[in-house]
Design an enzyme around this catalytic site. Structure first.
Site, PDB file in Angstrom:
ATOM      1  N   ARG A  51     -33.926  21.306 -97.744  1.00 37.26           N
ATOM      2  CA  ARG A  51     -33.010  21.569 -96.616  1.00 37.26           C
ATOM      3  C   ARG A  51     -33.249  22.995 -96.392  1.00 37.26           C
ATOM      4  NH1 ARG A  51     -27.780  21.088 -99.273  1.00 37.26           N
ATOM      5  NH2 ARG A  51     -27.181  22.354 -97.854  1.00 37.26           N
ATOM      6  N   LYS A 210     -44.062  13.529-121.970  1.00 36.00           N
ATOM      7  CA  LYS A 210     -44.917  14.736-122.546  1.00 36.00           C
ATOM      8  C   LYS A 210     -45.899  14.091-123.494  1.00 36.00           C
ATOM      9  CE  LYS A 210     -41.387  17.738-121.340  1.00 36.00           C
ATOM     10  NZ  LYS A 210     -40.166  18.413-121.787  1.00 36.00           N
ATOM     11  N   GLY A 312     -36.544  25.827-118.644  1.00 34.92           N
ATOM     12  CA  GLY A 312     -35.963  26.813-117.963  1.00 34.92           C
ATOM     13  C   GLY A 312     -36.641  27.083-116.896  1.00 34.92           C
TER      14      GLY A 312
END
Length: 438
Positions: A51, A210, A312
Site C-alpha cells: 500500500r 533456521k 529486530g
C-alpha cells in the site's frame, strides 16, 4: 576487472516493514561509507510495497514507492534486489524473476530458503548471480558466512543454537522470575518480542526453518524444514523449569543439527528443534532475554560461539547491508560469491534414530516395588538410568528419572510403557537433556 567506473549500483527493495524500512534508512544514512566500501555509489531504484499510503517508520520519497514489485525487479537497470517481504509467495516468484533478469539477490526469507532453497540456488547458478541470506538466520549474528566460508576447510560436527528470541525471552522469564508460560508470553507481546499470533515462534516453526538452513550449510547437504523434528515450548511448565533448576540446568528451545554414524558406517544428519535442559555451565545457558546464540563444534577449530541480537529491524538490516556490500563488490568485479554446497548429499535421520537423553517426571503410588518396576521398564527398552530421585511421600510421590543416551525411539517407547503401568498415575513431564557429559 571493473569496467563500469563509478557507475551507481541500483538496488530494488521489496518490502518496507520493520526490516525493510531500516534497510532504506541505513542505505540513506550510510551512503558515503557504502560507496567507499563498494567502490561505487549505491542507490535505491525503487521500494515495492503493498500500500502506497501505509504508515512507515522511515520517509521514502514518493517517487520510489511502487506496488508493482514484478515490474520493479525486472527493470533492466536493477543490479541487486533486497527481498524482505517474507513468506513463500510472491517472494519466490519475485526472486526467480530478479535472477532471470540479471540481478543478484539479498534475502532474509528463512521460510522460503528452508522450503525451496535448491530452486533459488539453481536459478542463481544458471544466471551467474549471487544469492546471499545472512539475515535469514539469527538476525545480526554472522553465522551463515562463517559456515559457508570461514569453516569451509574444516569439518563441522554439530551446531547447537538458540535461534528464536521470543521463546528465549519467555523461557528466561520463567527461569529468572518464576513466571508461568502465559504470563511470560503476555509480557513478550507487550514489549514487542512476540506477535499477536505467536504460533510460528512458540511452536518452533521459525526455529525449524533456521535449523534447516544451518544444517544444509554445516553438512553440505540439502535439508528442508520438513526434515526437522519440531516441538515448541507451549507445554513447558513451571514444574519443568524447577526440575531443571534442581539439576543445575536451565530450559532452552534449542535448534540442534549434528552428524551421526549409521549402522552401515556412513554419516547422516539429524536435525531437531525442541525444548531441552542444558547445564548452567554451558555457554548457551547464559543467553538471556531475546538474544540468540549459535554454538558450533568442528574437528579443527573446536568449539565456537556466535552471540548477539537475533531479531529486530536494525540488527537484521545490518546483516542485509553486509550482504549487499559483498554482492555489490562482486557485481562490480564481474564475479560471484559462494553458491550452494550440497556435494556430501547426506541422508537425514528420522527422529527415532537420533540419540538423546530424557528427563522424566512420574507421579507414582508410594509403595514397595514401584522403583523396581520403573527401572524394569527402562531396562526392557535397553535404556540405562543415570540418576533417579523421589520427591514427596504418600499420594504426592514423584520419581524423577534422567536417562543415559539412547535412541529417541527407545526413550519414547519407555515413556509409553510407563504410562500404561498400574503403579504410575501420570507421566507429568518429559524433556530432553542436552549438553551434559555422560
Amino acid at each position: 576487472m571493473n569496467t563500469e567506473g563509478d557507475k551507481p549500483l541500483k538496488v530494488a527493495v521489496l518490502g518496507c516493514g520493520v526490516v525493510g524500512s531500516q534497510v532504506v534508512r541505513l542505505l540513506g544514512e550510510q551512503s558515503g561509507d557504502l560507496a567507499a566500501r563498494v567502490g561505487a555509489p549505491v542507490e535505491i531504484a525503487g521500494v515495492a510495497v503493498r500500500r502506497l499510503d501505509a504508515p512507515r517508520d522511515v520517509d521514502v520519497p514518493a517517487g520510489l514507492l511502487t506496488t508493482d514489485a514484478l515490474g520493479l525487479v525486472t527493470r533492466g537497470d536493477i543490479d541487486v534486489v533486497v527481498e524482505v517481504i517474507g513468506g513463500i509467495e510472491p517472494a519466490r516468484s519475485l526472486i526467480l524473476a530478479a535472477l532471470e533478469n540479471g540481478a543478484s539477490v539479498v534475502t532474509a526469507n528463512k521460510a522460503l530458503l528452508a522450503e525451496d532453497g535448491p530452486t533459488l540456488y539453481e536459478a542463481a547458478e544458471k544466471a551467474g548471480r549471487d544469492l546471499y541470506y545472512e539475515a535469514a538466520v539469527a538476525g545480526a549474528i554472522p553465522i551463515v558466512r562463517p559456515l559457508r566460508e570461514s569453516l569451509a576447510g574444516d569439518k563441522v560436527t554439530r551446531v547447537l543454537g538458540i535461534v528464536n528470541g521470543t521463546t528465549n525471552f519467555i523461557l528466561d522469564k520463567m527461569d529468572t522470575q518464576g513466571s508461568g508460560f502465559e504470563e511470560a508470553l503476555e509480557e513478550a507481546q507487550a514489549l514487542g518480542y512476540a506477535e499477536a499470533d505467536p504460533t510460528a515462534d512458540v511452536e518452533g516453526f521459525d526455529a525449524a526453518a533456521k535449523a534447516a538452513i544451518l544444517a544444509s550449510l554445516a553438512f553440505h547437504s540439502r535439508v528442508t524444514a520438513a526434515d526437522v523434528h519440531r516441538e515448541g515450548i507451549s507445554d513447558v511448565t513451571s514444574g519443568d523449569v524447577r526440575s531443571a533448576t534442581d539439576m543445575g540446568c536451565v530450559v532452552k528451545l534449542l535448534a540442534i543439527a549434528e552428524l551421526n554414524a549409521t549402522e552401515s558406517g556412513e554419516e547422516a544428519v539429524s536435525v531437531r528443534v525442541h525444548p531441552a535442559m542444558i547445564p548452567r555451565s554451558h555457554p548457551l545457558a547464559s543467553v538471556r532475554e531475546a538474544y540468540n546464540a549459535v554454538f558450533v563444534e568442528s574437528e579443527a577449530a573446536g568449539q565456537l560461539m556466535f552471540y548477539g541480537p537475533g531479531a529486530g529491524g536494525a540488527p537484521t538490516a545490518s546483516a542485509v547491508l553486509g550482504d549487499l556490500v559483498s554482492v555489490a563488490r562482486n557485481h562490480r568485479q564481474g564475479t560471484r560469491g559462494v553458491g550452494e554446497s550440497a556435494y556430501a548429499d547426506r541422508a537425514v535421520l528420522p527422529m527415532g534414530e537420533t540419540r538423546t537423553r530424557y528427563h522424566v517426571a512420574i507421579d507414582v503410588d508410594d509403595r514397595a516395588g514401584v522403583l523396581a518396576a520403573v527401572a524394569t521398564a527402562f531396562a526392557t527398552h535397553d535404556v540405562s538410568i543415570q540418576t533417579v530421585r523421589q520427591e514427596g511421600r504418600g499420594d504426592d510421590a514423584q520419581l524423577v528419572v534422567v536417562s543415559h543416551e539412547a535412541t529417541d525411539a527407545q526413550l519414547s517407547a519407555t515413556v509409553e510403557e510407563l504410562r500404561g503401568m498400574d503403579t504410575v498415575r501420570e507421566v507429568t513431564s518429559v524433556m530432553r537433556v542436552e549438553g551434559t557429559d555422560e
